[in-house]
Design an enzyme around this catalytic site. Structure first.
Site, PDB file in Angstrom:
ATOM      1  N   GLU A   1     115.518  13.795  24.222  1.00 39.40           N
ATOM      2  CA  GLU A   1     115.034  14.293  22.929  1.00 39.40           C
ATOM      3  C   GLU A   1     114.054  15.440  23.166  1.00 39.40           C
ATOM      4  O   GLU A   1     113.373  15.898  22.253  1.00 39.40           O
ATOM      5  CB  GLU A   1     114.352  13.176  22.142  1.00 39.40           C
ATOM      6  CG  GLU A   1     115.300  12.024  21.839  1.00 39.40           C
ATOM      7  CD  GLU A   1     114.669  11.025  20.888  1.00 39.40           C
ATOM      8  OE1 GLU A   1     114.575  11.333  19.692  1.00 39.40           O
ATOM      9  OE2 GLU A   1     114.280   9.944  21.352  1.00 39.40           O
TER      10      GLU A   1
ATOM     11  N   GLY B   1     110.732  12.806  22.174  1.00 32.86           N
ATOM     12  CA  GLY B   1     110.918  13.876  21.191  1.00 32.86           C
ATOM     13  C   GLY B   1     110.029  15.090  21.445  1.00 32.86           C
ATOM     14  O   GLY B   1     108.818  14.976  21.533  1.00 32.86           O
TER      15      GLY B   1
ATOM     16  N   SER C   1     108.576  18.651  27.090  1.00 37.29           N
ATOM     17  CA  SER C   1     108.944  19.867  27.810  1.00 37.29           C
ATOM     18  C   SER C   1     108.970  19.625  29.320  1.00 37.29           C
ATOM     19  O   SER C   1     108.131  18.887  29.840  1.00 37.29           O
ATOM     20  CB  SER C   1     107.906  20.948  27.455  1.00 37.29           C
ATOM     21  OG  SER C   1     107.726  21.867  28.490  1.00 37.29           O
TER      22      SER C   1
ATOM     23  N   ALA D   1     106.644  11.613  23.747  1.00 42.11           N
ATOM     24  CA  ALA D   1     106.890  12.641  22.735  1.00 42.11           C
ATOM     25  C   ALA D   1     105.843  13.749  22.863  1.00 42.11           C
ATOM     26  O   ALA D   1     104.646  13.466  23.056  1.00 42.11           O
ATOM     27  CB  ALA D   1     106.829  12.003  21.351  1.00 42.11           C
TER      28      ALA D   1
ATOM     29  N   GLU E   1     102.008  10.032  29.085  1.00 44.19           N
ATOM     30  CA  GLU E   1     101.612   9.691  27.712  1.00 44.19           C
ATOM     31  C   GLU E   1     102.073  10.753  26.717  1.00 44.19           C
ATOM     32  O   GLU E   1     102.079  11.955  27.035  1.00 44.19           O
ATOM     33  CB  GLU E   1     100.078   9.585  27.663  1.00 44.19           C
ATOM     34  CG  GLU E   1      99.545   9.183  26.310  1.00 44.19           C
ATOM     35  CD  GLU E   1      98.020   9.302  26.245  1.00 44.19           C
ATOM     36  OE1 GLU E   1      97.433  10.107  26.994  1.00 44.19           O
ATOM     37  OE2 GLU E   1      97.429   8.580  25.435  1.00 44.19           O
TER      38      GLU E   1
ATOM     39  N   GLY F   1      97.939  22.450  38.389  1.00 40.90           N
ATOM     40  CA  GLY F   1      96.534  22.672  38.730  1.00 40.90           C
ATOM     41  C   GLY F   1      95.571  21.724  38.038  1.00 40.90           C
ATOM     42  O   GLY F   1      94.374  21.700  38.372  1.00 40.90           O
TER      43      GLY F   1
ATOM     44  N   ARG G   1      97.896   9.657  31.709  1.00 38.80           N
ATOM     45  CA  ARG G   1      97.440   9.682  30.317  1.00 38.80           C
ATOM     46  C   ARG G   1      96.170  10.510  30.231  1.00 38.80           C
ATOM     47  O   ARG G   1      95.470  10.704  31.235  1.00 38.80           O
ATOM     48  CB  ARG G   1      97.181   8.253  29.820  1.00 38.80           C
ATOM     49  CG  ARG G   1      95.985   7.614  30.494  1.00 38.80           C
ATOM     50  CD  ARG G   1      95.697   6.215  29.969  1.00 38.80           C
ATOM     51  NE  ARG G   1      94.393   5.782  30.444  1.00 38.80           N
ATOM     52  CZ  ARG G   1      93.972   4.524  30.432  1.00 38.80           C
ATOM     53  NH1 ARG G   1      94.755   3.559  29.979  1.00 38.80           N
ATOM     54  NH2 ARG G   1      92.766   4.214  30.861  1.00 38.80           N
ATOM     55  N   ARG G   2      95.881  10.992  29.032  1.00 38.15           N
ATOM     56  CA  ARG G   2      94.600  11.666  28.823  1.00 38.15           C
ATOM     57  C   ARG G   2      93.671  10.658  28.177  1.00 38.15           C
ATOM     58  O   ARG G   2      93.995  10.113  27.113  1.00 38.15           O
ATOM     59  CB  ARG G   2      94.738  12.903  27.938  1.00 38.15           C
ATOM     60  CG  ARG G   2      93.387  13.652  27.815  1.00 38.15           C
ATOM     61  CD  ARG G   2      93.515  14.905  26.971  1.00 38.15           C
ATOM     62  NE  ARG G   2      94.409  15.901  27.539  1.00 38.15           N
ATOM     63  CZ  ARG G   2      94.082  16.752  28.512  1.00 38.15           C
ATOM     64  NH1 ARG G   2      92.883  16.712  29.059  1.00 38.15           N
ATOM     65  NH2 ARG G   2      94.958  17.634  28.936  1.00 38.15           N
ATOM     66  N   ASN G   3      92.560  10.387  28.847  1.00 39.29           N
ATOM     67  CA  ASN G   3      91.640   9.398  28.298  1.00 39.29           C
ATOM     68  C   ASN G   3      91.169   9.867  26.930  1.00 39.29           C
ATOM     69  O   ASN G   3      90.580  10.946  26.795  1.00 39.29           O
ATOM     70  CB  ASN G   3      90.462   9.197  29.253  1.00 39.29           C
ATOM     71  CG  ASN G   3      89.602   8.034  28.810  1.00 39.29           C
ATOM     72  OD1 ASN G   3      89.050   8.057  27.707  1.00 39.29           O
ATOM     73  ND2 ASN G   3      89.505   7.030  29.652  1.00 39.29           N
TER      74      ASN G   3
END
Ligand code: COA
Length: 341
Positions: A218, A235, A238, A261, A276, A284, A314-316
């Site tokens: 997706e 969805g 990239s 997504a 995530e 980098g 994941r980004r906290n």
């Protein structure tokens, strides 16, 4: 012998090839097949691209049948009715393509799943391909489009232009077994879609790129990117390409990965990795590697994690830092979505 194929194509008013359709391209064929065709067409030994006329088809078909090449003989017979240019292409080895018929053969070898992405040389092909209007009346050189549009209108038809591009959509050349594509314009010729692949409306697959299958797409599979079995591109996600912007690391994903997504990957990942939703992992970016208790082990750049398996990125949401944990629950594809392609 690398490849051989009989094709039917389109040329512009100057006789330049625009595209060629090969119904049954051969990869690694018996050398005697190529010899039989060369002899029947009276072609010289070294020519790679040999044009021929419908009136040659009966003799060619007979020679192929006598040689035991029944499938190619039947194809040659059906080409006898052609009202378009015919071509036989012989590729002794894998060098950079030098003509449009060669480029089209290589792109079709990929989409027929006869060669995997990066398995065949495509260097320099952009310079060979013309910009083409892909229309309801076939491929038209953009320079000849206004004249053809007028001609069509005068004859009471509307010439509908689907896109203006160097590449056509894959499904106009081959629909490989066991796939679904919601919006066929999103998969270019030269894509490799493995059995059990579903490409939803937001999904996209460029040439020399694709999926091992099964898989759910997706998001966007950029040129050169290959996705392993059982992976899911969420969805709008990239995968970073290498054609522009200076990134020259080829991105690939292993098996059973989930790219959330609107997320993105700018580094190759191994098996069972999850990114995530919304997080773009670049080479980098500084990433905090955490242990099972959530304590910081070390800080690495994205490129240091390239190719590793079992990552959860994941980004906290509190601190904003990117974190890498061990992925304990790799995804399993939804069987019902892929089993009946
Ligand atoms: C990253 C992701 C996989 C985490 O999901 P998960 O492993 O199920 O984790 P949970 O949401 O159960 O959270 C587990 C713990 O981590 C915490 N956590 C999860 N994401 C976090 C974040 N970004 N920052 C800080 N903490 C986070 C939770 O708050 C929870 O903490 P708790 O145990 O103290 O309650 C999920 O958020 C995600 O993005 N999935 C992608 C889904 C997707 O896009 N699919 C494609 C659809 S098209």
């Amino acid at each position: 012998m690398l490849s051989f194929a009989l094709g039917i194509g389109t040329q512009n008013g100057q006789g330049d090839w625009l595209e060629v359709y090969y119904p049954a391209p051969q990869y690694g064929p018996d050398a005697t097949l190529a010899e039989t065709v060369r002899e029947a067409l009276g072609a010289d030994r070294d020519g790679e691209v040999v044009s021929f006329l419908p009136e040659h088809c009966a003799g060619l078909a007979k020679a192929l049948r006598d040689g035991g090449f029944t499938e190619q003989a039947e194809l040659a017979e059906s080409l006898a009715d052609a009202h378009r240019p015919l071509v036989a292409v012989f590729l002794a080895e894998d060098h950079a393509p030098a003509s449009v018929p060669e480029v089209y053969l290589k792109l079709q070898l990929l989409s027929h799943r006869l060669v995997k992405p990066h398995g065949i040389k495509l260097d320099g092909m952009f310079g060979l391909l013309k910009n083409i209007a892909w229309t309801s009346e076939g491929a038209i050189d953009v320079e000849e489009l206004p004249g053809r549009q007028l001609q069509a209108r005068l004859a009471g038809r509307t010439l509908s232009v689907d896109c203006v591009d160097k590449f056509p959509k894959m499904v106009d050349y081959v629909v490989p077994k066991g796939i679904r594509i919601a919006d066929t314009a999103r998969v270019r010729l030269g894509a490799y879609l493995g059995e059990g692949t579903t490409v939803m409306h937001e999904g996209f697959c460029n040439f020399n790129a694709g999926t091992e299958g099964p898989g759910m797409v997706e998001g966007r599979i950029s040129a050169g990117v290959f996705v392993g079995k059982g992976s899911d591109l969420g969805g709008g996600c990239s995968t970073m390409g290498t054609l522009s912007g200076g990134n020259n690391v080829i991105i690939s994903l292993g098996e059973n990965c989930l790219i959330g997504a609107n997320a993105g990957v700018g580094i190759p990942l191994g098996d069972r990795c999850t990114v995530e939703a919304g997080l773009y992992v670049t080479a980098g970016a500084k990433i905090a590697v955490l242990d099972a208790d959530g304590a910081l082990v070390e800080t690495l750049a994205g490129r240091d994690l390239a190719g590793q398996s079992d990552l959860l990125l994941r980004r906290n949401s509190t601190s904003g830092r990117i974190e890498c944990l061990t992925n304990k629950s790799a995804i399993a594809l939804n069987e019902a979505l892929h089993a009946h392609n």
